[in-house]
Design a protein around this motif. Sequence first.
Motif, short mmCIF file in Angstrom:
data_model
loop_
_atom_site.label_atom_id
_atom_site.label_comp_id
_atom_site.label_asym_id
_atom_site.label_seq_id
_atom_site.Cartn_x
_atom_site.Cartn_y
_atom_site.Cartn_z
N ARG A 1 0.84 -1.19 0.00
CA ARG A 1 0.00 0.00 0.00
C ARG A 1 0.88 1.24 0.00
NH1 ARG A 1 -2.31 -4.23 1.57
NH2 ARG A 1 -4.56 -4.53 1.45
N ALA A 2 0.51 2.19 -0.83
CA ALA A 2 1.29 3.41 -0.98
C ALA A 2 0.35 4.61 -0.96
CB ALA A 2 2.10 3.39 -2.28
N ILE A 3 0.91 5.77 -0.67
CA ILE A 3 0.12 6.99 -0.68
C ILE A 3 0.94 8.09 -1.33
CG2 ILE A 3 0.86 7.73 1.63
CD1 ILE A 3 -2.07 8.75 2.03
N GLY A 4 0.29 8.91 -2.14
CA GLY A 4 0.97 10.00 -2.82
C GLY A 4 0.01 11.14 -3.06
N GLY A 5 0.53 12.23 -3.57
CA GLY A 5 -0.35 13.36 -3.85
C GLY A 5 0.42 14.54 -4.40
N TYR A 6 -0.34 15.50 -4.87
CA TYR A 6 0.22 16.73 -5.43
C TYR A 6 -0.26 17.92 -4.61
CZ TYR A 6 0.39 20.89 -8.35
OH TYR A 6 0.58 22.18 -8.78
N ASP A 7 0.66 18.90 -4.34
CA ASP A 7 0.30 20.14 -3.68
C ASP A 7 -0.28 19.82 -2.29
OD1 ASP A 7 -0.31 23.07 -3.71
OD2 ASP A 7 -2.38 22.41 -3.86
N MET A 8 -1.51 20.22 -2.01
CA MET A 8 -2.15 19.88 -0.75
C MET A 8 -2.17 18.37 -0.54
SD MET A 8 -6.13 20.63 0.39
CE MET A 8 -6.81 19.35 -0.69
N GLY A 9 -2.31 17.62 -1.63
CA GLY A 9 -2.30 16.16 -1.54
C GLY A 9 -0.93 15.62 -1.17
N GLY A 10 0.15 16.30 -1.62
CA GLY A 10 1.49 15.90 -1.20
C GLY A 10 1.69 16.12 0.28
N TYR A 11 1.17 17.26 0.77
CA TYR A 11 1.18 17.52 2.22
C TYR A 11 0.41 16.42 2.95
CZ TYR A 11 -0.45 19.56 6.64
OH TYR A 11 -0.77 19.77 7.96
N GLY A 12 -0.78 16.09 2.45
CA GLY A 12 -1.59 15.06 3.09
C GLY A 12 -0.91 13.71 3.09
N ALA A 13 -0.25 13.35 1.99
CA ALA A 13 0.43 12.05 1.91
C ALA A 13 1.54 11.95 2.95
CB ALA A 13 0.98 11.84 0.50
N LEU A 14 2.36 12.99 3.06
CA LEU A 14 3.45 12.99 4.04
C LEU A 14 2.89 12.95 5.46
CD1 LEU A 14 5.74 15.67 2.35
CD2 LEU A 14 6.34 13.26 2.69
N LYS A 15 1.87 13.74 5.71
CA LYS A 15 1.30 13.84 7.05
C LYS A 15 0.66 12.52 7.49
CE LYS A 15 -2.10 16.59 9.64
NZ LYS A 15 -3.03 17.74 9.54
N LEU A 16 -0.15 11.93 6.62
CA LEU A 16 -0.85 10.70 6.99
C LEU A 16 0.12 9.53 7.12
CD1 LEU A 16 -4.07 11.02 4.79
CD2 LEU A 16 -3.79 11.54 7.22
N ALA A 17 1.14 9.48 6.26
CA ALA A 17 2.10 8.38 6.33
C ALA A 17 2.94 8.47 7.59
CB ALA A 17 2.99 8.37 5.09
N MET A 18 3.29 9.69 8.02
CA MET A 18 4.09 9.78 9.25
C MET A 18 3.24 9.49 10.49
SD MET A 18 4.90 13.83 10.08
CE MET A 18 5.64 14.22 8.50
N LYS A 19 1.94 9.74 10.41
CA LYS A 19 1.07 9.43 11.54
C LYS A 19 0.66 7.95 11.57
CE LYS A 19 -1.96 12.38 13.08
NZ LYS A 19 -3.12 13.31 13.21
N TYR A 20 0.60 7.33 10.38
CA TYR A 20 0.14 5.94 10.29
C TYR A 20 1.11 5.12 9.43
CZ TYR A 20 -4.10 8.28 11.86
OH TYR A 20 -5.00 9.05 12.56
N PRO A 21 2.36 4.99 9.86
CA PRO A 21 3.34 4.27 9.03
C PRO A 21 3.04 2.78 8.89
CG PRO A 21 4.25 4.74 11.21
CD PRO A 21 2.94 5.47 11.13
N GLN A 22 2.16 2.25 9.74
CA GLN A 22 1.82 0.83 9.65
C GLN A 22 0.98 0.51 8.42
OE1 GLN A 22 0.61 3.06 11.79
NE2 GLN A 22 -1.36 2.48 12.66
N TYR A 23 0.50 1.55 7.72
CA TYR A 23 -0.38 1.31 6.58
C TYR A 23 0.28 1.54 5.23
CZ TYR A 23 -4.16 1.46 10.03
OH TYR A 23 -4.97 1.22 11.11
N TYR A 24 1.48 2.12 5.19
CA TYR A 24 2.06 2.50 3.90
C TYR A 24 3.54 2.12 3.82
CZ TYR A 24 -2.14 5.36 4.02
OH TYR A 24 -3.44 5.78 4.14
#
Length: 546
Positions: free
Chosen positions: A192-215
């Motif tokens: 499972r991976a997460i990515g994004g552009y602009d606000m989505g890039g911010y969201g991808a980094l933020k969510l992955a650092m808070k929930y590293p068990q999922y990505y």
Amino acid sequence: MRRGGYWIIILALFALLIVVLALGCTRRSNPERALTYPEGTLLTASVDWNSLEGNAYGDPARRNVYIYCPPGFGENSEKEYPVLYLLHGYAERYHYFDKIHQIQKVADRLITSKQIQPMLIVMPDCFTSFGGSYYTNSEVFINKYESVEFGGSYEDFIISELRAYIDGSFPIRGELREESPPADSLVYRKNRAIGGYDMGGYGALKLAMKYPQYYGSISAMSPYPTHFTYGETDTVIDGLELTNMPQEWIDVVFGENGFSPGNVKAYYSMFDSVMEKGVYSMPHTARLFAMASAFSPHSDYVKFAEPETVSTFFKGTFMGALGIDLPMDASGNTMYFAWKHLWRKHDLKILLDSLSKQRGINPFEEIDIYMDCGSEDDFALTQVRLFDSYLDELGIDHHYEEYTGYGDFFAGGDNFLHDRFDDILKFHSRSFPKLTNLNAPQIVYPTGSQEVNLGSILELNVEAEDADGDSMILGAKFVLFEQKPVKNEADPLNDTTNATFEDFGNGKGLLTFIPKENQVGLWVVRFRVSDGELWSEKLITIRVKK
């Protein structure tokens, strides 16, 4: 000859020319047709999401989600896929990546030409009345015991509801149960991976650092914001550690609205100006309101030490007693409560520091990270460079690429997003575990979990088979799970004498393990078998008990 005769000759010659051209065309391949590829499927799921219901904006809880399914999807009922969650930028919707940048065509081409693994790509809709959710839960308390979701629980939407929906509706590799062993957890997140552009890039980094068990991997294209700063002056960089909102940010908002600090009437008409001129004409102001709606919703229940520490918009309107607290006032002063206590905890640098201290491990330690930004991106470039440098300081392995434009096409905004998809999808494909070839040799024993007491000897016979009868090479590697995610890897087969693996040939081997005092805990052993060309792996767990 009569005039009509000339026309007969001309028409005959014209007909002959048409025939010649037609015959000539049949001898050439159509270049347009030669560049087509088998098409994947772009599904649209329209669902009422519980986490988005009852928000103060009145934004709909029913949202569409695009799910890209690769060519051949559904032909083999037993085939499973890795999945990439792709988050859109500010003021965009779920269809942005395909309608504007044609991600389906890019993925079809790369999959068909075997440049990337077949994968699912999930594109949710996280647009709000203020242009974007910043993938954040905007909770606000209305009394001592009750809270409401001011703009919607978009973090919960992505992490819980959407993830469960995709896991339950599509054939995704890996399964995560409440008591999943570490081997299963590792397989789950690596697929499972997460990515994004602009606000989505911010969201991808933020969510992955808070929930590293999922990505297992993150891609952030021109992520904005990473730091709540503007410009490159020493004052701004130092401002990361200060309590004031960066002056450059305040100045650019006033400049965008065309008034000087102190003009209260103009200050409180800023949002009306955004609505009149559009978010693209006033991007800094529009984003300021969107971030405030996500990070600092207002409630009269919250009591401030000083009355002047709040600068509220929309109170008494359709939001009733609620509203939005900006981190600045009409005079350009920092609103300390909103800035210090509400905004700064969403700054990615501060959040990463905080999570690392809480968990005793950096959340990015075991995640593959890719970031990029255009060399002329006046919004994100400075911040991405700062975040890249910060990850370097922490020793976090990651890839950062700064790309340039050409001709009249400058490398800023989303100008090159279509081109960047090639690198992004290849990056995630490399991070996903490789698919096992049906003709690859397979390890058939051991399976499941094993236990061994401290001081005892554990001997495991390893057996593999190859359908083609090829000769096989066996190997093993230990991974110590001290906590989730994996804190570090050790290979006792190389640096200790208490674990050995012997390959007898013909797909048979023996693992011998005599655990030491410092090896109490849960281990995962990764067995690998290869026929010299193809390979496969099997994971088992060994618990060392006192």
